[in-house]
Motif scaffolding. Structure first.
Motif, short mmCIF file in Angstrom:
data_model
loop_
_atom_site.label_atom_id
_atom_site.label_comp_id
_atom_site.label_asym_id
_atom_site.label_seq_id
_atom_site.Cartn_x
_atom_site.Cartn_y
_atom_site.Cartn_z
N LEU A 46 1.31 -1.36 0.07
CA LEU A 46 0.73 -0.02 -0.08
C LEU A 46 1.58 0.87 -0.03
O LEU A 46 1.77 1.67 0.58
N PRO A 47 0.69 2.43 -0.34
CA PRO A 47 1.28 3.70 -0.96
C PRO A 47 1.38 4.35 0.80
O PRO A 47 0.68 4.44 1.83
N TYR A 48 2.93 5.04 1.04
CA TYR A 48 2.93 4.68 2.41
C TYR A 48 3.00 6.76 2.65
O TYR A 48 3.23 6.98 1.15
N PRO A 49 1.75 6.82 3.53
CA PRO A 49 1.36 8.11 2.71
C PRO A 49 2.68 9.20 3.87
O PRO A 49 2.33 10.82 3.74
N PHE A 50 2.69 9.57 4.56
CA PHE A 50 4.01 10.07 4.72
C PHE A 50 5.19 10.24 4.99
O PHE A 50 5.79 9.04 3.37
N VAL A 51 5.53 11.15 5.01
CA VAL A 51 7.15 11.26 4.00
C VAL A 51 8.07 11.54 5.65
O VAL A 51 7.90 12.32 6.11
N VAL A 52 9.40 12.43 5.52
CA VAL A 52 10.53 12.62 6.40
C VAL A 52 10.04 14.28 5.71
O VAL A 52 10.41 14.33 4.43
N ALA A 53 10.03 15.58 6.92
CA ALA A 53 9.42 16.86 6.80
C ALA A 53 10.97 17.47 5.85
O ALA A 53 10.89 17.67 4.65
N ASN A 54 11.87 16.67 6.15
CA ASN A 54 12.98 17.94 5.09
C ASN A 54 13.67 17.16 3.50
O ASN A 54 14.58 17.18 3.19
N GLN A 55 12.65 15.61 3.48
CA GLN A 55 12.63 15.32 1.83
C GLN A 55 11.52 15.63 1.01
O GLN A 55 11.58 15.12 0.20
#
Length: 212
Positions: A46-55
């Motif tokens: 499943l598509p992971y909805p979160f990111v590391v903000a600085n990326q």
């Protein structure tokens, strides 16, 4: 949080059910049939909805004020919002006043599970950076003016977006209610589906849904 640390939810079809797991088991958790004998298993993530903000440079990013999305998010949780510049530095307004955290110093425990609410194409990066400088110079955002209800992190982000004049979202940045309804709620609702599946897998070992 590195990509390898992300809790990937995997789905495969067996026993006329869609089965969600964090790791494909040796046997089907419903019928105990060895999955290695199944030719049409075709698991997918499943598509992971979160990111590391600085990326995610030149974005508006959102996280829970305390904890993270997978463990702590619910409907009434307070959310904290900020912007990133073209180098991935996080610029935010909070009770200590204006904070700017360089890319290399970003606390991944705080910003490792962030939702991207707004982002712009590369051609807008220079204007985005200069608008950050402009909103800070024009309005200051000192600690003494912070008010958790009336002048907070959302106030800062909306003031920035009004100056940015980015047409796709321009109609939604005049007030917090419209911004939240049109841009935040759809993203948190989508993320909540992933969170629900993830938590049930953690609780029961897997989640199954019948093939409708």
């Amino acid at each position: 949080m590195s990509p390898d640390d992300e809790p990937h939810v995997i789905c495969f079809k067996h026993c006329r059910n869609h089965i969600f797991v964090l790791k494909v088991p040796v046997q089907c958790p419903l019928c105990n049939h060895p999955l290695e004998q199944c030719k049409n298993l075709l698991p997918f993530g499943l598509p992971y909805p979160f990111v590391v903000a600085n990326q995610s440079p030149c974005s508006v990013v959102l996280r829970p004020s305390v904890g993270d999305f997978l463990s702590d998010f619910h409907n009434n949780v307070d959310l904290h919002i900020a912007v990133t510049d073209s180098q991935g530095a996080i610029v935010e307004f909070d009770s200590p006043g204006l904070l700017r955290t360089a890319n290399r110093s970003v606390d991944r425990k705080l910003w490792g599970q962030s939702l991207v609410i707004v982002t712009v194409p590369d051609a807008w990066f220079h204007h985005w950076d200069t608008t950050i400088v402009r909103v800070i110079e024009e309005q200051g955002w000192k600690r003494r003016i912070y008010d958790s209800d009336k002048l907070n992190c959302y106030s800062f982000v909306l003031a920035f977006l009004r100056l940015l004049l980015y047409e796709p979202i321009a109609a939604f940045v005049e007030n917090t209610e419209a911004f939240s309804r049109q841009l935040i709620v759809p993203k948190t609702t989508q993320a909540a589906k992933y969170i629900t599946i993830y938590r049930k897998i953690k609780q029961f070992g897997f989640l199954s849904e019948p093939d409708l």
